[in-house]
Design a protein around this motif. Structure first.
Motif, PDB file in Angstrom:
ATOM      1  N   ARG A 221       0.828  -1.213   0.000  1.00  0.00           N
ATOM      2  CA  ARG A 221       0.000   0.000   0.000  1.00  0.00           C
ATOM      3  C   ARG A 221       0.858   1.258   0.000  1.00  0.00           C
ATOM      4  N   ARG A 222       0.390   2.286  -0.687  1.00  0.00           N
ATOM      5  CA  ARG A 222       1.060   3.581  -0.670  1.00  0.00           C
ATOM      6  C   ARG A 222       0.345   4.571   0.254  1.00  0.00           C
ATOM      7  N   ALA A 223      -0.823   4.182   0.731  1.00  0.00           N
ATOM      8  CA  ALA A 223      -1.595   5.033   1.642  1.00  0.00           C
ATOM      9  C   ALA A 223      -2.504   4.137   2.459  1.00  0.00           C
ATOM     10  N   GLY A 224      -2.919   4.646   3.604  1.00  0.00           N
ATOM     11  CA  GLY A 224      -3.817   3.865   4.454  1.00  0.00           C
ATOM     12  C   GLY A 224      -3.670   4.278   5.903  1.00  0.00           C
ATOM     13  N   VAL A 225      -4.093   3.404   6.794  1.00  0.00           N
ATOM     14  CA  VAL A 225      -4.005   3.645   8.239  1.00  0.00           C
ATOM     15  C   VAL A 225      -3.268   2.471   8.867  1.00  0.00           C
ATOM     16  N   ARG A 226      -2.336   2.780   9.732  1.00  0.00           N
ATOM     17  CA  ARG A 226      -1.563   1.734  10.404  1.00  0.00           C
ATOM     18  C   ARG A 226      -1.578   1.987  11.913  1.00  0.00           C
ATOM     19  N   GLU A 227      -1.745   0.927  12.667  1.00  0.00           N
ATOM     20  CA  GLU A 227      -1.721   1.036  14.125  1.00  0.00           C
ATOM     21  C   GLU A 227      -0.312   0.829  14.650  1.00  0.00           C
ATOM     22  N   LEU A 228       0.016   1.600  15.659  1.00  0.00           N
ATOM     23  CA  LEU A 228       1.314   1.496  16.308  1.00  0.00           C
ATOM     24  C   LEU A 228       1.076   1.449  17.810  1.00  0.00           C
ATOM     25  N   SER A 229       1.649   0.442  18.457  1.00  0.00           N
ATOM     26  CA  SER A 229       1.523   0.327  19.910  1.00  0.00           C
ATOM     27  C   SER A 229       2.756   0.961  20.536  1.00  0.00           C
ATOM     28  N   HIS A 230       2.577   2.124  21.148  1.00  0.00           N
ATOM     29  CA  HIS A 230       3.705   2.886  21.670  1.00  0.00           C
ATOM     30  C   HIS A 230       3.835   2.683  23.174  1.00  0.00           C
ATOM     31  N   GLY A 234       0.522   4.536  24.331  1.00  0.00           N
ATOM     32  CA  GLY A 234      -0.496   3.559  23.957  1.00  0.00           C
ATOM     33  C   GLY A 234      -0.685   3.417  22.450  1.00  0.00           C
ATOM     34  N   THR A 235      -1.870   2.999  22.062  1.00  0.00           N
ATOM     35  CA  THR A 235      -2.152   2.713  20.658  1.00  0.00           C
ATOM     36  C   THR A 235      -2.362   3.999  19.872  1.00  0.00           C
ATOM     37  N   LEU A 236      -1.639   4.101  18.753  1.00  0.00           N
ATOM     38  CA  LEU A 236      -1.768   5.238  17.848  1.00  0.00           C
ATOM     39  C   LEU A 236      -2.266   4.732  16.507  1.00  0.00           C
ATOM     40  N   ARG A 237      -3.213   5.451  15.926  1.00  0.00           N
ATOM     41  CA  ARG A 237      -3.711   5.119  14.588  1.00  0.00           C
ATOM     42  C   ARG A 237      -3.253   6.229  13.639  1.00  0.00           C
ATOM     43  N   LEU A 238      -2.342   5.866  12.754  1.00  0.00           N
ATOM     44  CA  LEU A 238      -1.671   6.850  11.916  1.00  0.00           C
ATOM     45  C   LEU A 238      -2.045   6.671  10.448  1.00  0.00           C
ATOM     46  N   THR A 239      -2.533   7.727   9.854  1.00  0.00           N
ATOM     47  CA  THR A 239      -2.758   7.745   8.420  1.00  0.00           C
ATOM     48  C   THR A 239      -1.423   7.995   7.734  1.00  0.00           C
ATOM     49  N   PHE A 240      -1.077   7.157   6.743  1.00  0.00           N
ATOM     50  CA  PHE A 240       0.185   7.373   6.042  1.00  0.00           C
ATOM     51  C   PHE A 240      -0.067   7.617   4.553  1.00  0.00           C
ATOM     52  N   GLU A 241       0.743   8.470   3.993  1.00  0.00           N
ATOM     53  CA  GLU A 241       0.689   8.810   2.571  1.00  0.00           C
ATOM     54  C   GLU A 241       2.110   8.762   2.035  1.00  0.00           C
ATOM     55  N   THR A 242       2.303   8.039   0.926  1.00  0.00           N
ATOM     56  CA  THR A 242       3.633   7.863   0.346  1.00  0.00           C
ATOM     57  C   THR A 242       3.729   8.641  -0.955  1.00  0.00           C
ATOM     58  N   LEU A 243       4.732   9.487  -1.059  1.00  0.00           N
ATOM     59  CA  LEU A 243       4.934  10.321  -2.243  1.00  0.00           C
ATOM     60  C   LEU A 243       6.247   9.948  -2.921  1.00  0.00           C
ATOM     61  N   GLN A 244       6.207   9.787  -4.241  1.00  0.00           N
ATOM     62  CA  GLN A 244       7.415   9.522  -5.004  1.00  0.00           C
ATOM     63  C   GLN A 244       8.173  10.825  -5.220  1.00  0.00           C
ATOM     64  N   LEU A 245       9.439  10.862  -4.840  1.00  0.00           N
ATOM     65  CA  LEU A 245      10.253  12.057  -5.038  1.00  0.00           C
ATOM     66  C   LEU A 245      10.822  12.076  -6.456  1.00  0.00           C
ATOM     67  N   SER A 246      11.390  13.207  -6.838  1.00  0.00           N
ATOM     68  CA  SER A 246      11.990  13.302  -8.174  1.00  0.00           C
ATOM     69  C   SER A 246      13.187  12.364  -8.303  1.00  0.00           C
ATOM     70  N   ASP A 247      13.860  12.062  -7.199  1.00  0.00           N
ATOM     71  CA  ASP A 247      14.855  10.999  -7.206  1.00  0.00           C
ATOM     72  C   ASP A 247      14.089   9.681  -7.291  1.00  0.00           C
ATOM     73  N   PRO A 248      14.219   8.923  -8.371  1.00  0.00           N
ATOM     74  CA  PRO A 248      13.341   7.770  -8.590  1.00  0.00           C
ATOM     75  C   PRO A 248      13.439   6.684  -7.540  1.00  0.00           C
ATOM     76  N   GLU A 249      14.542   6.642  -6.787  1.00  0.00           N
ATOM     77  CA  GLU A 249      14.696   5.582  -5.790  1.00  0.00           C
ATOM     78  C   GLU A 249      14.195   5.998  -4.412  1.00  0.00           C
ATOM     79  N   LEU A 250      13.736   7.228  -4.269  1.00  0.00           N
ATOM     80  CA  LEU A 250      13.371   7.737  -2.946  1.00  0.00           C
ATOM     81  C   LEU A 250      11.878   8.028  -2.844  1.00  0.00           C
ATOM     82  N   ARG A 251      11.347   7.748  -1.658  1.00  0.00           N
ATOM     83  CA  ARG A 251       9.950   8.054  -1.367  1.00  0.00           C
ATOM     84  C   ARG A 251       9.871   8.830  -0.052  1.00  0.00           C
ATOM     85  N   LEU A 252       8.896   9.714   0.012  1.00  0.00           N
ATOM     86  CA  LEU A 252       8.626  10.489   1.211  1.00  0.00           C
ATOM     87  C   LEU A 252       7.339   9.962   1.827  1.00  0.00           C
ATOM     88  N   VAL A 253       7.404   9.576   3.095  1.00  0.00           N
ATOM     89  CA  VAL A 253       6.228   9.051   3.793  1.00  0.00           C
ATOM     90  C   VAL A 253       5.845  10.034   4.890  1.00  0.00           C
TER      91      VAL A 253
END
Length: 275
Positions: A221-230, A234-253
């Motif tokens: 997935r490049r986007a969605g919601v992920r749970e993290l137990s901190h 405690g429990t965190l529900r984080l929306t994540f979005e992945t962006l392709q950078l102009s450097d083809p091998e790099l992504r920004l999350v």
């Protein structure tokens, strides 16, 4: 390497389909996982010898008609069928030279400036091997106590599969593991470094990674919601979005709170670290 990937992918899908799924009688005494090669050959209308050559990498130029017949026989999803055709196209042109690349280990100053502007959102830059190359202060506040940044360089796959703390951090660890392997597989084109990294990870992590890698997964997935137990908030529900950078091998999350409790938890981490 890509020269054998078409056959490996085809074999992985054959072994994951049961006879019942394709309308064949079920034999309780069979020891072969999935379909037998002869069964798939019959369903697709090709010879067993030809299918063997495909799976063993001795034939890398199947026609579109053959590929479509195999995809139908295996009941492949649209995504898997498209990937099968793509593998055939890439493999058949391998004589022109594989597209090799070096893993990017640095981040341009302009991208670092973007990260600074994203504060206080937990955000990071990752390469196609899963190496974390740069991150916001908020991301460090979020994951430092989890152990994510302990390795040098930090790597999201290494943490997920090798660090025991990852299973506590991810309540849905199996889903996270599946998606990380799918990401690595889908971004592997022509790069010996990916295969070398996967082999090292398989040796270190064992079956949890090796068996997933063998399945040739798709669907990261490049986007969605992920749970993290901190451990602190405690429990965190984080929306994540992945962006392709102009450097083809790099992504920004970029991570954002998906509910009020998560927003409060992130704010508390920021405040505690600064006090």
């Amino acid at each position: 390497m890509l020269t054998g990937e078409l056959g490996a992918f085809l074999r992985s899908r054959r072994e994951s389909v049961t006879p019942a799924q394709v309308g064949l009688p079920v034999n309780s005494g069979r020891r072969t996982p999935g379909l037998r090669r002869a069964e798939l050959a019959t369903l697709a209308g090709v010879s067993v010898e030809y299918l063997a050559r495909l799976e063993q990498g001795r034939d890398t130029r199947p026609s579109a008609k053959v590929l479509s017949a195999l995809a139908r026989a295996l009941r492949l999803s649209d995504e898997d069928a498209e990937h099968l055709h793509l593998l055939a196209a890439v493999t058949s042109g391998i004589e022109l030279g594989p597209r090799t690349r070096q893993a990017v280990r640095t981040v341009r100053p302009a991208v670092l400036a973007v990260l600074r502007q994203l504060e206080p959102a937990p955000s990071f830059v990752v390469n196609h091997l899963g190496d974390l190359l740069a991150w916001t202060e908020a991301y460090e506040h979020l994951v430092r106590s989890l152990g994510m940044l302990d390795r040098d360089p930090p790597n999201v796959l290494w943490f997920t599969f090798v660090d025991d703390r990852a299973r506590a951090a991810y309540p849905d660890w199996d889903t996270v593991a599946d998606e990380h392997v799918a990401d690595l597989y889908e971004l592997r084109w022509g790069d010996p470094a990916v295969d070398a990294f996967a082999q090292e990870l398989a040796r270190t992590a064992g079956p949890p990674f090796a068996e997933r890698w063998q399945r040739r997964p798709l669907g990261g997935r490049r986007a969605g919601v992920r749970e993290l137990s901190h451990p602190e908030v405690g429990t965190l529900r984080l929306t994540f979005e992945t962006l392709q950078l102009s450097d083809p091998e790099l992504r920004l999350v970029i991570l954002l709170p998906s509910d009020g409790e998560t927003r409060v938890g992130l704010d508390k981490l920021q405040t505690d670290r600064r006090s």
